[in-house]
Enzyme design. Sequence first.
Site, mmCIF file in Angstrom:
data_model
loop_
_atom_site.group_PDB
_atom_site.id
_atom_site.type_symbol
_atom_site.label_atom_id
_atom_site.label_comp_id
_atom_site.label_asym_id
_atom_site.label_seq_id
_atom_site.Cartn_x
_atom_site.Cartn_y
_atom_site.Cartn_z
ATOM 1 N N ASP A 25 44.636 35.519 46.864
ATOM 2 C CA ASP A 25 43.456 34.857 47.337
ATOM 3 C C ASP A 25 43.476 33.789 48.308
ATOM 4 O O ASP A 25 43.388 32.673 48.262
ATOM 5 C CB ASP A 25 42.860 34.029 45.995
ATOM 6 C CG ASP A 25 42.662 34.795 44.691
ATOM 7 O OD1 ASP A 25 42.754 36.151 44.910
ATOM 8 O OD2 ASP A 25 43.303 34.420 43.545
ATOM 9 N N GLU A 208 33.633 40.529 42.784
ATOM 10 C CA GLU A 208 33.981 39.024 42.593
ATOM 11 C C GLU A 208 34.378 38.620 44.283
ATOM 12 O O GLU A 208 34.146 39.144 45.283
ATOM 13 C CB GLU A 208 35.124 38.811 41.972
ATOM 14 C CG GLU A 208 36.373 39.615 42.005
ATOM 15 C CD GLU A 208 37.494 39.462 41.303
ATOM 16 O OE1 GLU A 208 37.324 39.027 40.039
ATOM 17 O OE2 GLU A 208 38.554 40.084 41.321
#
Length: 326
Positions: A25, A208
């Site tokens: 991420d 997501e």
Amino acid sequence: MKSFFQLCIVLFSAGILAQDIMVHDPVVAKQGDTYYLFCTGNGISSYSSKDLKDWKKEPAVFQQKPTWTDSVVPNFKNHIWAPDISFHNGKYYLYYSVSSFGKNTSAIGVATNTTLDATDANYKWEDAGIVVQSVPNRDMWNAIDPNLIFDENNTPWLSFGSFWEGLKLVKLSKDLKSVAKPEEWHTLARRGRDFKIPDNDPGNGALEAPFIFKKNGYYYLFLSWDLCCRGKESTYKIVVGRSKKVMGPYLDQNGKSLVNGGGTLVLEGNKNWYGLGHNSTYNFDGNDYLFFHAYDAQDNGKPKLKVLELQWDEELWPKIDKDYLD
């Protein structure tokens, strides 16, 4: 239907920058001549680089867990997910996720700093606590994976979410530390969810990690489909839609709304990379870049940093050279 080759952002393989650090991420900001990368890790992991190729480990943002985190996740271990970094009015705003895996027992917090240089005497992260929180059996959304965007009126919005009933957008107050009043919420994207699944189950609508990038009169909503964090079993991929308004509707290249399961494929894994996703997108010094992590098939499925340079054709939709991950 127009061909995918006609509707594309060209990502040249020549623009790929070699990476070998392990991250999940990644998000990036540039201060002076230095890039600072933040990613999921104990206290939020951090790296710096002068060239986007060679990365130096920097101190974690939080040496000790924020004091409020146990009120959301009991006995929280300070493993903080999916940060987001922005610079606004002389301060850096670092949003971050506190959660239990597979549950929407989650909250997004924010911390601020005037500098990203850990050697600067003014370097100090000041935590402002919870911005938004999700509670099982109350909320059908999950307060993780934040991304800050300012619209054409300089109004701040926070996108976030995973699974459940999709990705959300909420207007923030001017101080960027709380939800604006009166509250304004929008659904950005979702995928089909079996109605028989209990509300406290993430479900089978796997999406997501929203990231909104403003370019050429559009807001581009990048997001990740399918499953991350499973090494060789990862099926992560990146899709995109675009809108003239920050709150949507976001449509894919076929005109299908992302709220109805639409999404144009940007990147997916291959025999060398099991899956990839959770991207962030920036313009640095006139060049556009896509940052993401990918699971290395040659290294036991470990998550590695990848960076691609973006170029745009007249139709402004994504296309990838299929050799980019060989």
